[in-house]
Design a protein around this motif. Structure first.
Motif, PDB file in Angstrom:
ATOM      1  N   ALA A  39       0.843  -1.207   0.000  1.00  0.00           N
ATOM      2  CA  ALA A  39       0.000   0.000   0.000  1.00  0.00           C
ATOM      3  C   ALA A  39       0.873   1.249   0.000  1.00  0.00           C
ATOM      4  N   ARG A 365       4.286  -7.895   2.625  1.00  0.00           N
ATOM      5  CA  ARG A 365       3.627  -6.662   2.204  1.00  0.00           C
ATOM      6  C   ARG A 365       2.364  -6.485   3.051  1.00  0.00           C
ATOM      7  N   SER A 366       1.810  -5.280   3.023  1.00  0.00           N
ATOM      8  CA  SER A 366       0.600  -5.059   3.830  1.00  0.00           C
ATOM      9  C   SER A 366      -0.597  -5.834   3.268  1.00  0.00           C
ATOM     10  N   LYS A 387      10.285  -9.207   8.954  1.00  0.00           N
ATOM     11  CA  LYS A 387       9.046  -8.677   9.514  1.00  0.00           C
ATOM     12  C   LYS A 387       7.872  -9.245   8.740  1.00  0.00           C
TER      13      LYS A 387
HETATM   14  P1  PGA Z   1       3.561  -1.927   2.196  1.00  0.00           P
HETATM   15  O1  PGA Z   1       4.168  -1.604   3.610  1.00  0.00           O
HETATM   16  O2  PGA Z   1       3.548  -3.387   1.980  1.00  0.00           O
HETATM   17  O3  PGA Z   1       2.188  -1.318   2.274  1.00  0.00           O
HETATM   18  O4  PGA Z   1       4.439  -1.213   1.198  1.00  0.00           O
HETATM   19  C1  PGA Z   1       5.264  -2.285   4.133  1.00  0.00           C
HETATM   20  C2  PGA Z   1       6.433  -1.372   4.407  1.00  0.00           C
HETATM   21  O5  PGA Z   1       6.374  -0.138   4.169  1.00  0.00           O
HETATM   22  O6  PGA Z   1       7.460  -1.853   4.859  1.00  0.00           O
END
Ligand code: PGA
Ligand code: ZN
Length: 427
Positions: A39, A365-366, A387
């Motif tokens: 995201a 990922r989110s 993570k």
């Molecule tokens: P994302 O967030 O998967 O929404 O990019 C994860 C991060 O910023 O580490």
């Protein structure tokens, strides 16, 4: 040999469509994998292709990606040796022909790349971590649990900072660190309830209370660590991913909860104070992807005491990481398969970082699926930490639970990264 590849549109953890891929081998074996979706994405990430047909899933459908896999990629990979990951990935990169995988879609290419790796491991009768990492792949990572979600992952209803993570590095095994993480997560939930703060969760399973300042988040974490019976700093540290590109506007960092805007230099001081007052071991995306010059300042001030990870700014891209190493602007890179789009390039990015004494931090990922590929990848690449969100929600714990299985399978050969997980020693 690869006989056939099929793909389907499934849902991810946010209820958005994503790609699932199955590779069939000539000996009858087959393997399946699924692609995650971010995201807070970096602008230089490989392109995630979406249909744009607003009559389906608000334009987020992936039917075109499915078609690209089945009609363009599959015929070209037919009869290739599934163990030849490099040729498979290079063939797809060639077929795509663009710099950022925008023609076939990184979500098409990565799905096939991961499924081939898994099929090859099965064919060789090896666990995925051993297939990718060899016999030396025996070290379990410290899990970084994102227990407070903010920023876009909580639709700006919580803190400005996207992720506050618990890092139970004082445990002596992965299993033990997972238990500590879950216990502190529950202590945090009780603490929030006591304070009449929301215990609803964000995209990665962490709580998303409407705190008054970013510092309040750390006070909550420290208190939860204590209440669960652990010592902040000694047993469990804190990692932060503010995902600051998301609140960098007009050359300033807009701290909405504190009602003020900070310059890059002020932001660096802001972090220095947090690092002085809390047991922080890692800061990811402290500055924005468009603020490359000031990363040098951040690294000068904090790079000798904590791990400074680049996510949106590096996008798991070996070329960008090489430049960052040359410019000495950080000391670690985040590793996300779908930012670059093939297993081969992901491994190359990790090895490049490690070769230069940098840390590599594997990440989900989110928007996730229950696919646990990154658990094996982390052990294979010996990154020492990963993570995968909170120690709660199925798509998050799928990875942690797979690491439990890996630790069990390795038996006495297994070791745990513990306090040595980071590129800078735990203070
Ligand atoms: P994302 O967030 O998967 O929404 O990019 C994860 C991060 O910023 O580490
Ligand atoms: Zn990040």
């Amino acid at each position: 040999l690869i006989e056939d590849i099929i793909a389907r549109e499934i849902l991810d953890s946010r209820g958005n469509p994503t790609v699932e891929v199955e590779v069939y081998l000539s000996n009858g074996q087959h393997a399946r994998t699924a692609v995650p979706s971010g995201a807070s994405t970096g602008s230089k990430e490989a392109v995630e292709l979406r249909d744009g047909d607003t009559l389906r899933f608000g334009g987020k459908g992936v039917r075109q990606v499915i078609q690209n896999i089945e009609e363009i990629i599959a015929p070209d990979l037919q009869d290739l040796d599934v163990r030849d990951q490099k040729s498979i990935d290079e063939t797809m990169i060639g077929l795509d022909g663009t710099d950022n995988k925008s023609k076939l879609g990184a979500n098409a290419i990565l799905g096939v790349s991961m499924a081939c790796a898994r099929a090859a491991a099965d064919y060789c009768d090896l666990p995925l971590y051993a297939y990718l990492g060899g016999p030396g792949a025996t070290r379990l990572p410290v899990p970084c649990f994102n227990v407070l979600n903010g920023g876009v992952h909580a639709h700006w209803q919580g803190a400005d900072f996207q992720e506050c993570m618990l890092v139970p590095y004082g445990a002596d095994s992965f299993r033990e660190s997972l238990r500590w993480g879950a216990e502190i997560y529950h202590a945090l939930q009780a603490l929030l309830l006591e304070k009449h703060l929301s215990v609803g969760v964000g995209d990665e399973g962490g709580f998303a209370p409407a705190v008054d300042s970013n510092h309040e988040s750390y006070d909550l974490l420290v208190e939860a660590i204590r209440r669960a019976g652990f010592e902040p700093g000694k047993d469990c540290g804190i990692a932060i991913d503010p995902a600051s590109s998301e609140f960098f506007k007009d050359g300033k960092y807009q701290l909405r909860t504190e009602n003020r805007a900070l310059s890059s230099a002020e932001m660096v001081d802001y972090y220095a104070e947090i690092v002085r007052n809390y047991p922080v071991v890692l800061l990811e995306d402290g500055l924005a992807e468009d603020d490359w010059e000031n990363w040098k300042l951040l690294n000068e001030k904090l790079g000798s005491s904590i791990e400074l990870v680049g996510d949106d700014i590096f996008c798991t891209n070996p070329k960008i990481i090489a430049q960052a190493i040359e410019d000495n602007i950080a000391n670690a890179t985040l590793i996300k398969l779908n930012q670059i789009g093939t297993v081969t390039e992901t491994i190359a990015a990790t090895r490049l970082a490690q070769f230069h004494g940098w840390g590599a931090f594997v990440s989900h990922r989110s928007g996730e699926t229950t696919d646990d590929f990154i658990a094996d990848l982390t052990v294979a690449l010996d990154t020492g930490h990963l993570k995968s969100g909170a120690p709660a929600r199925g798509e998050r714990v799928a990875k942690y639970n797979q690491l439990l299985r890996i630790e069990e399978e390795l038996g006495t050969a297994a070791s745990f990264a513990g306090k040595k997980a980071f590129v800078r020693p735990v203070r």
